[in-house]
Write an enzyme that holds these catalytic residues in place. Structure first.
Site, PDB file in Angstrom:
ATOM      1  N   GLU A 192     -66.550  65.624 -64.458  1.00  0.00           N
ATOM      2  CA  GLU A 192     -65.854  64.520 -63.800  1.00  0.00           C
ATOM      3  C   GLU A 192     -66.731  63.532 -63.030  1.00  0.00           C
ATOM      4  O   GLU A 192     -66.607  63.396 -61.801  1.00  0.00           O
ATOM      5  CB  GLU A 192     -64.769  65.082 -62.884  1.00  0.00           C
ATOM      6  CG  GLU A 192     -63.686  65.817 -63.648  1.00  0.00           C
ATOM      7  CD  GLU A 192     -62.471  66.176 -62.798  1.00  0.00           C
ATOM      8  OE1 GLU A 192     -62.545  66.096 -61.562  1.00  0.00           O
ATOM      9  OE2 GLU A 192     -61.444  66.538 -63.401  1.00  0.00           O
ATOM     10  N   GLU A 304     -60.191  69.973 -69.380  1.00  0.00           N
ATOM     11  CA  GLU A 304     -59.535  70.342 -68.132  1.00  0.00           C
ATOM     12  C   GLU A 304     -58.186  69.646 -68.032  1.00  0.00           C
ATOM     13  O   GLU A 304     -58.099  68.410 -68.102  1.00  0.00           O
ATOM     14  CB  GLU A 304     -60.415  69.955 -66.935  1.00  0.00           C
ATOM     15  CG  GLU A 304     -60.064  70.697 -65.657  1.00  0.00           C
ATOM     16  CD  GLU A 304     -61.006  70.348 -64.508  1.00  0.00           C
ATOM     17  OE1 GLU A 304     -62.238  70.524 -64.673  1.00  0.00           O
ATOM     18  OE2 GLU A 304     -60.522  69.893 -63.473  1.00  0.00           O
TER      19      GLU A 304
END
Length: 428
Positions: A192, A304
């Protein structure tokens, strides 16, 4: 095909993505979105280190549920045993904060000291992490090594004021050297990235890591390429992530094994902190990216995603994963968040199975969505009984390299084949 389904009573199995599984968290606990890490909070999700039974969880997911992908998050600091990482105030507050490791409270600026990021893998800490990797590999699943640092090291962006590309490449060269012969290891370059000033420079940083991995001898394994804005699927094209990451190549100039890495949560603020979900993000995210991937002959993985064990999340997450499975030509698969070190009862997004007397029982979000969207036994948004079924554990089969699941016993198959032959005879 319809005749086959009618005569046998066996649901016709549509295409499913080749990979599906769960994140096994713990070594990432204490990491903030600043890329700082409190190593005192890191938790080895292995019984041998007095932690949760991550190995048992993975074995259950693989053997009982037919899952074949586990993502293993860890901080850069933990791997090199750099304990100098501390969070300091900044003029930008964190986008989101979570309990126990998905995201911790933090800041997004560049206002902390820079501790050395160029260290060698620490024998003790890497040994603990490797034990989790080996437990994953023992299941026969694919295992994603995920550096969970948000494109930062101690609040400084890699290649843009923080660690140099060479330092990032050095980390990945060491890891890749360890797993160069492990075909089931996948290299997840970075968890991320966010607030990246220059995506062209970020692509250059990722290129350095890709080159280092390949030159270390890991020439065939998949490498996951993450974009900006927490690598969100809804902005992966519009913010330039897809375009800039498309320039990355293997040393031989090919694109083989270079996979776009996307994430998406389905709650009201896209944070992955709430029990309820509000959307499946198909129309504004997964469908546009699928179109882009087909047009450019690329593939992506949803490494995710997740939601609470609630009716709204069962409805929306199941819809999302059904879409991913249906579009298996461009989506390799998905990994839910999260299990491992998370409590089975005290974490909003828990996918940790309940354990009693050595028996694992899945959370609803796992049985109905993570597993159910592959087996045809998925959710319609209800919270009914979703154990592995009256016929016992799901049987797993490999078809053209993709694991899919059936909950029919072989005896039923045999009877059904007989019915098929009888039906064909009647038609003829």
């Amino acid at each position: 095909m319809l005749l086959l389904s009618f005569l046998t009573g066996i649901p016709v199995v549509t295409a499913v993505s080749s990979l599906a599984g769960v994140n096994i968290a713990g070594f990432d606990f204490g990491v903030e979105i600043t890329g700082t890490a409190n190593l005192k909070n890191a938790l080895a999700p292995l019984k041998e280190f007095m932690g949760p039974d991550g190995a048992g969880q993975m074995n259950h997911f693989a053997k009982d549920d037919g899952l074949n992908l586990f993502r293993l998050p860890v901080s850069w600091q933990f791997l090199i045993n750099n304990a100098e990482s501390v969070s300091v105030p900044s003029n930008t507050t964190a986008k989101r904060s979570l309990n126990m490791g998905r995201l911790m409270n933090g800041t997004t600026g560049n206002g902390t000291q820079s501790a050395a990021a160029s260290g060698a893998l620490d024998a003790t800490n890497f040994g603990k992490y490797d034990a989790l990797v080996q437990a994953c590999l023992a299941t026969g699943a694919k295992c994603i090594i995920d550096i969970h640092n948000y494109a930062r090291f101690n609040n400084k962006i890699i290649g843009q004021g923080g660690p140099t590309d060479a330092e990032f490449a050095n980390l990945w060269s060491q890891i890749a050297t360890k797993y160069a012969k492990e075909s089931n290891v996948i290299f997840g370059l970075m968890n991320e990235p966010h607030d990246i000033p220059d995506l062209k420079v970020w692509a250059t940083t990722c290129q350095a890591a890709v080159t280092a991995i390949r030159k270390a001898g890991a020439t065939t394994q998949l490498i996951l390429l993450p974009g900006n804005n927490f690598t969100s699927v809804t902005t992966f094209i519009s913010n330039g992530s897809a375009g800039n990451l498309s320039t990355i190549r293997n040393p031989d100039g090919s694109l083989t094994g270079l996979i776009f890495d996307v994430h998406k949560y389905l709650d009201v603020d896209n944070s992955g902190t709430h029990l309820e979900c509000t959307t499946d993000h198909i129309a504004d995210g997964f469908q546009p990216l699928a179109t882009f991937l087909r047009a450019n002959n690329r593939t992506a993985i949803l490494s995710e995603t997740g939601g609470g064990n609630t009716t709204s999340c069962l409805t929306n997450l199941c819809a999302t994963l059904k879409f991913v499975n249906t579009n298996s030509d461009v989506y390799l698969g998905y990994a839910g968040w999260g299990a491992g070190g998370f409590s089975a009862t005290d974490y909003n997004l828990t996918e940790t199975p309940f354990t009693a007397n050595g028996t694992f029982t899945d959370q609803k979000i796992v049985s109905q969505c993570i597993v159910g969207m592959r087996s045809g036994a998925g959710s319609n948004g209800t919270l009914g009984n979703t154990s592995t079924g009256a016929d016992g554990p799901l049987k797993s089969f490999v078809i053209s390299g993709a694991t899919t699941t059936f909950d029919r016993s072989w005896s039923i198959v045999a009877v059904s084949v007989g019915m098929l032959c009888f039906g064909v005879a009647l038609i003829l």
